[in-house]
Design an enzyme around this catalytic site. Structure first.
Site, short mmCIF file in Angstrom:
data_model
loop_
_atom_site.label_atom_id
_atom_site.label_comp_id
_atom_site.label_asym_id
_atom_site.label_seq_id
_atom_site.Cartn_x
_atom_site.Cartn_y
_atom_site.Cartn_z
N TYR A 5 32.38 32.98 33.65
CA TYR A 5 31.81 31.55 33.48
C TYR A 5 31.50 31.59 35.33
CZ TYR A 5 33.58 26.56 32.73
OH TYR A 5 33.56 25.00 32.67
N THR B 83 41.42 18.67 29.25
CA THR B 83 40.39 18.16 27.87
C THR B 83 40.92 19.98 27.19
OG1 THR B 83 38.99 20.38 28.54
CG2 THR B 83 38.20 18.03 28.52
N ASP C 179 24.30 25.43 17.79
CA ASP C 179 24.53 26.33 18.43
C ASP C 179 23.69 25.71 19.65
OD1 ASP C 179 25.13 28.28 20.14
OD2 ASP C 179 25.39 29.56 18.03
N VAL C 180 23.83 25.14 20.54
CA VAL C 180 22.72 25.88 21.38
C VAL C 180 22.19 26.97 22.42
CG1 VAL C 180 23.91 23.35 22.74
CG2 VAL C 180 24.31 25.19 23.28
N ASN D 241 26.05 19.71 28.11
CA ASN D 241 27.45 19.42 27.74
C ASN D 241 28.01 20.46 28.07
OD1 ASN D 241 30.16 18.12 28.80
ND2 ASN D 241 30.56 18.17 27.12
N ASP E 162 26.80 19.23 18.43
CA ASP E 162 28.63 19.87 18.55
C ASP E 162 28.02 21.74 17.51
OD1 ASP E 162 31.12 21.21 18.74
OD2 ASP E 162 30.75 19.87 20.64
N LYS F 81 27.60 29.92 35.15
CA LYS F 81 27.91 27.90 35.85
C LYS F 81 27.04 27.67 37.23
CE LYS F 81 29.97 25.93 32.83
NZ LYS F 81 29.66 24.96 31.38
P1 NAD Z 1 36.27 21.59 25.41
O1 NAD Z 1 36.50 23.02 25.01
O2 NAD Z 1 36.86 20.21 25.49
O3 NAD Z 1 35.20 21.49 24.81
C1 NAD Z 1 33.60 21.62 25.21
C2 NAD Z 1 32.49 21.20 23.76
O4 NAD Z 1 31.36 21.90 23.71
C3 NAD Z 1 33.61 21.38 22.58
O5 NAD Z 1 33.55 20.12 21.06
C4 NAD Z 1 32.87 22.43 21.74
O6 NAD Z 1 33.25 22.82 19.69
C5 NAD Z 1 32.00 22.31 22.34
N1 NAD Z 1 30.52 23.85 21.97
C6 NAD Z 1 30.97 25.37 22.43
N2 NAD Z 1 29.86 26.22 21.91
C7 NAD Z 1 29.16 25.31 21.34
C8 NAD Z 1 28.01 25.99 21.39
N3 NAD Z 1 27.28 27.12 20.99
N4 NAD Z 1 26.54 24.77 20.55
C9 NAD Z 1 27.52 23.63 20.96
N5 NAD Z 1 28.57 23.05 21.48
C10 NAD Z 1 28.95 24.10 21.78
O7 NAD Z 1 35.75 21.40 27.18
P2 NAD Z 1 35.33 20.53 28.12
O8 NAD Z 1 36.29 20.30 29.28
O9 NAD Z 1 35.80 19.08 27.31
O10 NAD Z 1 34.21 21.28 29.09
C11 NAD Z 1 33.01 20.25 29.05
C12 NAD Z 1 31.68 20.78 29.28
O11 NAD Z 1 32.47 21.01 31.38
C13 NAD Z 1 32.09 22.45 29.02
O12 NAD Z 1 30.56 23.02 29.82
C14 NAD Z 1 32.93 22.86 30.52
O13 NAD Z 1 32.96 24.60 31.38
C15 NAD Z 1 33.13 21.76 32.31
N6 NAD Z 1 33.30 22.12 32.43
C16 NAD Z 1 35.42 21.33 32.44
C17 NAD Z 1 36.15 21.88 33.27
C18 NAD Z 1 37.70 21.65 32.56
O14 NAD Z 1 38.17 21.73 33.61
N7 NAD Z 1 37.93 20.88 31.62
C19 NAD Z 1 36.22 21.97 34.73
C20 NAD Z 1 34.57 22.49 35.04
C21 NAD Z 1 33.60 21.90 34.30
#
Ligand code: NAD
Length: 253
Positions: free
Chosen positions: A160, A195, A61-62, A88, A36, A164
């Site tokens: 976004y 989240t 950072d991915v 993720n 992360d 995706k």
């Molecule tokens: P979140 O923001 O709570 O967690 C995302 C994590 O990714 C954070 O810890 C952040 O620091 C990390 N991150 C961000 N940029 C980064 C980078 N460049 N390199 C490494 N880490 C990085 O979000 P979440 O809701 O847990 O989302 C997780 C995944 O699920 C994401 O890909 C999001 O798009 C997807 N998603 C979430 C939802 C939702 O409703 N929460 C719905 C559909 C998809």
């Protein structure tokens, strides 16, 4: 091969869905690497270790090509045992009013960053992970896409949704290429999951979304982690190029 011999790398694992996936996989006996950009990842790993699991944190950072290229060295002793990658990490920037910026006023820099993290990051990390997975002819790559890639998006921004949707196309190509190496590639499309990312939107938007979920509630990170655990298991050995919708029925094809 036991789960002990299948290291799992989860990106964006400091919190939210990624943290739940790492905890679930650790609970199943996989050594887990939580990658992360935020310092919180250390505390998330400390909690897993305190619970008796094998877990490591890595600041990554991915979207940073050089940092991703250095992964095999940074994780040298675990790298040959890599078995599972969960792509993720993701971002979904909103404007000051909690809504995604309309395309008409969307800064190109924000567009580029969303594609860099959500799409190119998954490409870079997947590419780095292919050698150890292919060497053992067993691997699981799981993409965290979104319902925003499956149907009209009312909350997420255009960048976004584009990223995706691209990720799902990338998953299908990769599944086709890596099948002969014994590596499956599947996507999970979460609906609305409670989240920090989802809480970055207005409460009204989340309530309106929840009102249309047949199962009557927003999802939890653990709901998504269960699906990840299945796709990562031997039980899902004949599934590749598929997308699992984990949204309480909010999207039905
Ligand atoms: P979140 O923001 O709570 O967690 C995302 C994590 O990714 C954070 O810890 C952040 O620091 C990390 N991150 C961000 N940029 C980064 C980078 N460049 N390199 C490494 N880490 C990085 O979000 P979440 O809701 O847990 O989302 C997780 C995944 O699920 C994401 O890909 C999001 O798009 C997807 N998603 C979430 C939802 C939702 O409703 N929460 C719905 C559909 C998809």
């Amino acid at each position: 091969m036991s789960n002990q011999d299948r290291v799992a790398l989860v990106t964006g694992a400091a919190r939210g869905i990624g943290a739940a996936c790492a905890a679930k996989l650790a609970g199943l006996g996989h050594p887990v690497v939580l990658a992360d950009v935020i310092g919180e990842v250390e505390a998330t790993v400390a909690a897993l270790r305190a619970a008796g699991h094998q877990a490591r944190a890595i600041h990554l950072d991915v979207a940073d090509e050089a940092a991703v290229a250095a992964l095999p060295e940074a994780l040298a002793d675990w790298w040959p045992r890599l078995g599972i990658l969960v792509n993720n990490a993701g971002i979904s920037p909103k404007g000051p009013d909690g809504r995604a910026r309309p395309v008409a006023v969307l800064p190109a820099e924000e567009w580029r960053r969303v594609l860099a993290v959500n799409l190119t990051g998954a490409f870079l990390v997947s590419q780095a992970c292919i050698p150890p997975l292919a060497a053992r002819r067993w691997g699981r790559i799981i993409m965290m896409t979104s319902q925003a890639a499956r149907a009209k998006s009312q909350i997420a921004g255009a960048h976004y949704a584009a990223a995706k949707t691209g990720l799902m196309g990338f998953a299908r190509s990769l599944a086709t290429q890596l099948g002969p190496d014994g590596i499956t590639v599947n996507s999970i499309a979460p609906g609305r999951i409670d989240t920090p990312m989802a809480r970055g939107t207005t409460a009204e938007a989340n309530q309106a979304f929840a009102a249309n979920i047949p199962l009557g509630r927003l999802g939890t990170p653990e709901d998504v982690a269960e699906a990840v655990a299945f796709l990562a298991s031997d039980a899902a050995g004949y599934l590749t190029g598929a997308t699992l919708d984990v949204g309480g029925g909010s999207y039905m094809p």
